[in-house]
Scaffold this motif. Sequence first.
Motif, PDB file in Angstrom:
ATOM      1  N   GLY A 397       0.805  -1.224   0.000  1.00 60.83           N
ATOM      2  CA  GLY A 397       0.000   0.000   0.000  1.00 60.83           C
ATOM      3  C   GLY A 397       0.834   1.268   0.000  1.00 60.83           C
ATOM      4  O   GLY A 397       2.055   1.222   0.121  1.00 60.83           O
ATOM      5  N   PRO A 398       0.172   2.393  -0.112  1.00 56.05           N
ATOM      6  CA  PRO A 398       0.897   3.661  -0.256  1.00 56.05           C
ATOM      7  C   PRO A 398       1.194   4.372   1.061  1.00 56.05           C
ATOM      8  O   PRO A 398       1.619   5.522   1.033  1.00 56.05           O
ATOM      9  CB  PRO A 398      -0.062   4.483  -1.127  1.00 56.05           C
ATOM     10  CG  PRO A 398      -1.422   4.007  -0.725  1.00 56.05           C
ATOM     11  CD  PRO A 398      -1.279   2.571  -0.285  1.00 56.05           C
ATOM     12  N   ALA A 399       0.995   3.700   2.198  1.00 51.46           N
ATOM     13  CA  ALA A 399       1.165   4.392   3.483  1.00 51.46           C
ATOM     14  C   ALA A 399       2.588   4.930   3.640  1.00 51.46           C
ATOM     15  O   ALA A 399       2.789   6.033   4.156  1.00 51.46           O
ATOM     16  CB  ALA A 399       0.823   3.450   4.643  1.00 51.46           C
ATOM     17  N   PHE A 400       3.580   4.171   3.169  1.00 52.43           N
ATOM     18  CA  PHE A 400       4.970   4.621   3.323  1.00 52.43           C
ATOM     19  C   PHE A 400       5.281   5.806   2.414  1.00 52.43           C
ATOM     20  O   PHE A 400       6.338   6.422   2.531  1.00 52.43           O
ATOM     21  CB  PHE A 400       5.954   3.482   3.043  1.00 52.43           C
ATOM     22  CG  PHE A 400       5.932   2.420   4.100  1.00 52.43           C
ATOM     23  CD1 PHE A 400       5.942   2.762   5.447  1.00 52.43           C
ATOM     24  CD2 PHE A 400       5.922   1.075   3.758  1.00 52.43           C
ATOM     25  CE1 PHE A 400       5.932   1.789   6.431  1.00 52.43           C
ATOM     26  CE2 PHE A 400       5.899   0.092   4.738  1.00 52.43           C
ATOM     27  CZ  PHE A 400       5.900   0.445   6.080  1.00 52.43           C
ATOM     28  N   GLY A 438       3.842  17.984   7.643  1.00 50.23           N
ATOM     29  CA  GLY A 438       3.275  16.654   7.527  1.00 50.23           C
ATOM     30  C   GLY A 438       4.373  15.646   7.775  1.00 50.23           C
ATOM     31  O   GLY A 438       5.498  16.013   8.125  1.00 50.23           O
ATOM     32  N   CYS A 439       4.054  14.402   7.581  1.00 50.91           N
ATOM     33  CA  CYS A 439       4.968  13.341   7.947  1.00 50.91           C
ATOM     34  C   CYS A 439       5.147  12.431   6.731  1.00 50.91           C
ATOM     35  O   CYS A 439       4.160  11.980   6.136  1.00 50.91           O
ATOM     36  CB  CYS A 439       4.334  12.552   9.105  1.00 50.91           C
ATOM     37  SG  CYS A 439       5.496  12.028  10.346  1.00 50.91           S
ATOM     38  N   CYS A 440       6.384  12.199   6.315  1.00 47.73           N
ATOM     39  CA  CYS A 440       6.579  11.247   5.228  1.00 47.73           C
ATOM     40  C   CYS A 440       6.814   9.857   5.821  1.00 47.73           C
ATOM     41  O   CYS A 440       6.888   9.695   7.033  1.00 47.73           O
ATOM     42  CB  CYS A 440       7.705  11.687   4.294  1.00 47.73           C
ATOM     43  SG  CYS A 440       9.340  11.557   5.002  1.00 47.73           S
ATOM     44  N   GLY A 441       6.916   8.849   4.970  1.00 46.72           N
ATOM     45  CA  GLY A 441       6.954   7.459   5.405  1.00 46.72           C
ATOM     46  C   GLY A 441       7.988   7.165   6.472  1.00 46.72           C
ATOM     47  O   GLY A 441       7.679   6.544   7.504  1.00 46.72           O
ATOM     48  N   SER A 442       9.217   7.632   6.251  1.00 45.07           N
ATOM     49  CA  SER A 442      10.262   7.287   7.213  1.00 45.07           C
ATOM     50  C   SER A 442       9.992   7.956   8.555  1.00 45.07           C
ATOM     51  O   SER A 442      10.312   7.394   9.606  1.00 45.07           O
ATOM     52  CB  SER A 442      11.637   7.677   6.661  1.00 45.07           C
ATOM     53  OG  SER A 442      11.666   9.046   6.300  1.00 45.07           O
ATOM     54  N   GLY A 443       9.389   9.152   8.540  1.00 39.85           N
ATOM     55  CA  GLY A 443       9.055   9.840   9.786  1.00 39.85           C
ATOM     56  C   GLY A 443       7.982   9.092  10.557  1.00 39.85           C
ATOM     57  O   GLY A 443       8.080   8.918  11.773  1.00 39.85           O
ATOM     58  N   ILE A 444       6.960   8.632   9.843  1.00 44.17           N
ATOM     59  CA  ILE A 444       5.877   7.911  10.516  1.00 44.17           C
ATOM     60  C   ILE A 444       6.414   6.626  11.130  1.00 44.17           C
ATOM     61  O   ILE A 444       6.102   6.267  12.265  1.00 44.17           O
ATOM     62  CB  ILE A 444       4.763   7.573   9.509  1.00 44.17           C
ATOM     63  CG1 ILE A 444       4.159   8.864   8.949  1.00 44.17           C
ATOM     64  CG2 ILE A 444       3.683   6.725  10.156  1.00 44.17           C
ATOM     65  CD1 ILE A 444       3.360   8.647   7.685  1.00 44.17           C
ATOM     66  N   LEU A 445       7.256   5.930  10.354  1.00 43.24           N
ATOM     67  CA  LEU A 445       7.796   4.663  10.837  1.00 43.24           C
ATOM     68  C   LEU A 445       8.599   4.883  12.122  1.00 43.24           C
ATOM     69  O   LEU A 445       8.453   4.153  13.106  1.00 43.24           O
ATOM     70  CB  LEU A 445       8.689   4.049   9.752  1.00 43.24           C
ATOM     71  CG  LEU A 445       9.218   2.662  10.084  1.00 43.24           C
ATOM     72  CD1 LEU A 445       8.117   1.617   9.891  1.00 43.24           C
ATOM     73  CD2 LEU A 445      10.429   2.318   9.221  1.00 43.24           C
ATOM     74  N   GLN A 446       9.437   5.926  12.109  1.00 46.73           N
ATOM     75  CA  GLN A 446      10.260   6.171  13.286  1.00 46.73           C
ATOM     76  C   GLN A 446       9.405   6.623  14.474  1.00 46.73           C
ATOM     77  O   GLN A 446       9.650   6.231  15.611  1.00 46.73           O
ATOM     78  CB  GLN A 446      11.325   7.219  12.966  1.00 46.73           C
ATOM     79  CG  GLN A 446      12.446   7.215  13.997  1.00 46.73           C
ATOM     80  CD  GLN A 446      13.650   7.998  13.528  1.00 46.73           C
ATOM     81  OE1 GLN A 446      13.534   8.902  12.706  1.00 46.73           O
ATOM     82  NE2 GLN A 446      14.817   7.625  14.054  1.00 46.73           N
ATOM     83  N   ALA A 447       8.380   7.428  14.153  1.00 48.09           N
ATOM     84  CA  ALA A 447       7.474   7.869  15.224  1.00 48.09           C
ATOM     85  C   ALA A 447       6.842   6.654  15.907  1.00 48.09           C
ATOM     86  O   ALA A 447       6.774   6.571  17.138  1.00 48.09           O
ATOM     87  CB  ALA A 447       6.406   8.792  14.657  1.00 48.09           C
ATOM     88  N   THR A 539      15.517   3.699   1.218  1.00 47.89           N
ATOM     89  CA  THR A 539      16.783   4.391   1.375  1.00 47.89           C
ATOM     90  C   THR A 539      16.785   5.303   2.583  1.00 47.89           C
ATOM     91  O   THR A 539      17.784   5.480   3.261  1.00 47.89           O
ATOM     92  CB  THR A 539      17.063   5.234   0.111  1.00 47.89           C
ATOM     93  OG1 THR A 539      17.006   4.365  -1.006  1.00 47.89           O
ATOM     94  CG2 THR A 539      18.427   5.889   0.174  1.00 47.89           C
ATOM     95  N   TYR A 540      15.612   5.903   2.861  1.00 44.35           N
ATOM     96  CA  TYR A 540      15.557   6.902   3.917  1.00 44.35           C
ATOM     97  C   TYR A 540      15.044   6.346   5.233  1.00 44.35           C
ATOM     98  O   TYR A 540      15.103   7.017   6.247  1.00 44.35           O
ATOM     99  CB  TYR A 540      14.679   8.080   3.464  1.00 44.35           C
ATOM    100  CG  TYR A 540      15.299   8.790   2.290  1.00 44.35           C
ATOM    101  CD1 TYR A 540      16.513   9.470   2.454  1.00 44.35           C
ATOM    102  CD2 TYR A 540      14.728   8.755   1.029  1.00 44.35           C
ATOM    103  CE1 TYR A 540      17.115  10.097   1.393  1.00 44.35           C
ATOM    104  CE2 TYR A 540      15.327   9.384  -0.036  1.00 44.35           C
ATOM    105  CZ  TYR A 540      16.521  10.059   0.145  1.00 44.35           C
ATOM    106  OH  TYR A 540      17.124  10.684  -0.899  1.00 44.35           O
ATOM    107  N   LEU A 541      14.529   5.121   5.236  1.00 44.56           N
ATOM    108  CA  LEU A 541      13.940   4.632   6.489  1.00 44.56           C
ATOM    109  C   LEU A 541      15.040   4.397   7.524  1.00 44.56           C
ATOM    110  O   LEU A 541      16.198   4.151   7.194  1.00 44.56           O
ATOM    111  CB  LEU A 541      13.102   3.374   6.253  1.00 44.56           C
ATOM    112  CG  LEU A 541      13.737   2.063   5.799  1.00 44.56           C
ATOM    113  CD1 LEU A 541      14.562   1.376   6.886  1.00 44.56           C
ATOM    114  CD2 LEU A 541      12.606   1.117   5.405  1.00 44.56           C
ATOM    115  N   ASP A 542      14.650   4.507   8.758  1.00 42.96           N
ATOM    116  CA  ASP A 542      15.574   4.239   9.857  1.00 42.96           C
ATOM    117  C   ASP A 542      15.510   2.747  10.163  1.00 42.96           C
ATOM    118  O   ASP A 542      14.476   2.235  10.596  1.00 42.96           O
ATOM    119  CB  ASP A 542      15.172   5.072  11.076  1.00 42.96           C
ATOM    120  CG  ASP A 542      16.074   4.790  12.262  1.00 42.96           C
ATOM    121  OD1 ASP A 542      17.298   5.026  12.143  1.00 42.96           O
ATOM    122  OD2 ASP A 542      15.555   4.301  13.287  1.00 42.96           O
TER     123      ASP A 542
END
Lengths: 617, 617
Positions: A397-400, A438-447, A539-542
Amino acid sequence: LRFFFMENILQKYLIDLEPIGRRIEVEAGTTLLEAAQQAGVDLVAACGGTGICGTCRVRPLNGELNPLTPNEEEMLEPEQVKAGYRLACQAVPHGNLKVEIPPESLPVAQKIQLEGRQAAVALQPGVLAVDLALEPPSLHDLRADLRRVEEALGYNLESEPAALEQLSQELRRNNWSVRLAVRLSPPGGQNYRLAGTFAPGTPLLGLAVDLGSTKLAIYLVNLETGATLAQSGVMNPQIAFGEDVVNRIAFANKSEDNRRLLQTRVVEALNAALVELCARAHASPGQVVEAVVVGNTAMHHFFTHLPVVQLGTAPYVAAASRPLEAWAAGLGLKLAPGALVYLPANIAGYVGGDHTAALLATRAYPGRVRLLVDIGTNTEISLSSGDEIFTCSTASGPAFEGAHIHDGMRAAPGAIERVHFNEGKVHVSTIGGLAPVGCCGSGILQALAELLSAGVIDERGALRKDAPGVRQVDGRSEFLLVPAARSGHGRDIVITRRDVNEIQLAKGAIRAGIEIMLQKSGLQAGDVEAWIIAGAFGTYLDLASAVRVGMFPAQPLERFHQVGNAAGMGAKQMLLSLAERREATRLAGKAHYVELTVEPSFTGEFMKALYLARSGG
Amino acid sequence: LRFFFMENILQKYLIDLEPIGRRIEVEAGTTLLEAAQQAGVDLVAACGGTGICGTCRVRPLNGELNPLTPNEEEMLEPEQVKAGYRLACQAVPHGNLKVEIPPESLPVAQKIQLEGRQAAVALQPGVLAVDLALEPPSLHDLRADLRRVEEALGYNLESEPAALEQLSQELRRNNWSVRLAVRLSPPGGQNYRLAGTFAPGTPLLGLAVDLGSTKLAIYLVNLETGATLAQSGVMNPQIAFGEDVVNRIAFANKSEDNRRLLQTRVVEALNAALVELCARAHASPGQVVEAVVVGNTAMHHFFTHLPVVQLGTAPYVAAASRPLEAWAAGLGLKLAPGALVYLPANIAGYVGGDHTAALLATRAYPGRVRLLVDIGTNTEISLSSGDEIFTCSTASGPAFEGAHIHDGMRAAPGAIERVHFNEGKVHVSTIGGLAPVGCCGSGILQALAELLSAGVIDERGALRKDAPGVRQVDGRSEFLLVPAARSGHGRDIVITRRDVNEIQLAKGAIRAGIEIMLQKSGLQAGDVEAWIIAGAFGTYLDLASAVRVGMFPAQPLERFHQVGNAAGMGAKQMLLSLAERREATRLAGKAHYVELTVEPSFTGEFMKALYLARSGG
């Protein structure tokens, strides 16, 4: 009349800002510039929105607007008007609207994943330069141009009329000394084909393209040196017809015109990008004698105008899976007159040549057992162990990409990309260092990972109602990430329970795919020597956060490699070497595609993988 | 104002009626219908020219006219208006004008040479039908469509995306049972190429085309039976841009747009003719899986959009002389999506694939020594003796097509085609049996032979001033062939001294070419066992007259064969058989091209051949 006026004022419209992927609700009468500002997206607007500088150009992709204002008629070129451009400060939507913000109208460029770790490739391009110096014809030597050339070469030269036309013209323009671009056809075969004819010394160029659903990554390469001369990432204009490939397939299946539109729009975008790349590299598009184009199976079919009706329903069978060569001009690409486009093998209905290219580009990572995860709206996963490859596609899905998330957005300026909790306080950092919008995918994941570590959410994704920052709105829990006072648009930025669920579904789909691949190979996570994470989000995810929420098994972080646009790198490698193409075909042929929807253990694995902080590794 | 009006009335314009080739001078204010009537060309005009029946449709090709009248706006369909049609009774030229009269606006169809003596050919077409019945895909058999087909065939199938698109669509439309049109590529090679996909049992068709400078001869052929299903001759629309290829080359060399126009117009005419042929044969253009196109070298280059700049200046070298295969869709031809066009070898700058085709079609005529003469604006001559062929092209000019002749016209209704002198009286017969309005090539030739036999003209072409029928006009001699009272337009039809000279130049060029070919072969005219006369004019000419004026050596008339459109027949043979294509290539390769302009003895032979009734044989 007054009543009608009131109604109009109270009317609200949804404005989608593309390719940023930000949606904003605005009141009727709001200009697009104001809408973007309310969404925290800063447009270039040198004159402050008075309509006199012409810098805030945008392109509405659908919906109704006010007619062109006199300011716009003055500031926009006729071609821009024809192409549908408006000035954001003058354009007022009359309903829901999707609008494209071109890169030049954004003060800080959007993050686009172009770079990737490219393997060293021995140069063996499909098209070679052959320099010829001929005697001109005379009354006593009346040989036709083609025969004169073929007798000098010592072999026959197949050629489309358009390439022959150029041959005759360039022979005379260059006083019978020319450089030919000659291609073995089929590769390794015994027929030679004329790709183009040039002045002596003209460098032969190639084009590598990764057709992403959202973005097109384009590389201009010198075929004789292997150097990348210029590269560019542009929005996929098909986004106007559907955000993801499923929607675009539905759009294409509505009419032949629709399907043709998807084809021509993407080709126009590539032609335009190529002109721009060539200007930067002091070259001309006509010097491009070959192209390699990769994309998922749907993008592959859209680009070649193959039918997609069968990609829209089970069993999702492609029209063609093996490598194809198509005449570039036949597809509308404006390259050398005899240039071909090479499209590597698709693996299955939802695993395309882009994954083949990514497998190729990442095959050099150390270890006998390697797992490649290319994260997108669909995430493709391949587990290679020795000579065996298992591959699947999973609907993450497009959540990321920030979609379906309350305050989600793509990786654009102002997007939160990093989140840290420190002694109860939330610290965020944004792309471009702007105030967060707003929050992009890597930000949401880290949050999520931080909320989990802090005990604000539990393993099922429920928010602890008494935790600091958690509040109830309309009976639903949400976590206040950035209060209105510190945001770029003066509104709270929150993470809702639904946002958490979206991420659970996305990461669960990926994790379940990984588990099935391990089961099929008879391996444990610990056996995997290289975890290769490809794609822009990857590439950007933590990594620590991704492991923390259970997207990946708990494995030593040094085994993980974030490789960027592996598909684009693989496309470049195939452009530079026929041996790489053969290897790609071999890899695609070896890949055992596993259809997860018919895999008995998938549902169980998916249910387990929905938990945050799933154990195992 | 009155003076201005008078001037307008006195203004005269030249109107060229095409494809009839009739020129008429008319006063300003004359309608095109009146102009045609004054020229003796009867148009269909059911309402008598009052603008209410819509039957006298014509198409002005250039020049200025009055705007559409209300009658025209009512009677013409919007598409006809868009295509430039007018009603001849309503259209008034404002200057010199060239106008096309479509066949349906003529009461008797123009004579077009389509038939020819076709050799028996063993069927061996380049494209074969392969019937397949496949298992449909399922969740447990996810093979892509192309792979499914290739595995059933047992070989790889190369294919342009457009053919693959059709494959996927037809497989589903026909419940996985289809007929493929498969082509060996290159012919005799080991690669298979997909030309098209059809419902089971669909007949595969082929298209043979002879691109004449004036007319296009088009044949629709069943590739499985060899039967010609329909044939048609239509005007070459390029005529609007130049009457002969020399003028068209000059036109093409003025701009790239001009050259493109010559290409697209001829392709549009072929597409339109094909639609009409298919309607007659209850077939669809998409069933045409291969085409063979022949034409002189200039037509070949126009059709394939090759440059013609080098055909316009010495040494007149073609861009390509060997056989070419081009993707039909790339040229704009609307056939099956993977159909190719085969263009046989050109022999030289002015001897094209049409002559190769004519050599092929006529190779079965009896005799070891054969001379083929294909008469047109350029006349190609080949002398075959055993395994040796000498070929030349000679500029015979358009006189035999009625051009540059005082009362000349093409072979259309009302044209005099036969002339006999009997006891001092002139008897003429016309095409369609109408009252005579002009003289076509065969009529002029016979008139000359009769005038010569009667002693009215001498061997130098001078008219005897005291002979009956000879009169002086403005100090020049002319012979009255048909007096005004008996002509279709109420004016005298005459043969002028200049007409005689034009015919002398034309027949002299042909005869000199024949003599040079005999010299090159070391043969005498008596050694030639078969004199093969091809082309439309060659079919209708009176052989005895042609020998009488010295166009051909005096040889027994039974050795002469008038074979019609040999080029078209050869094109059909190549369509039906790959062996015929190989033979054509062999014949073209064997032909020693002799450039007459550098041949030392040519001028002398030409001077001798100008005499009427040249001895020898």
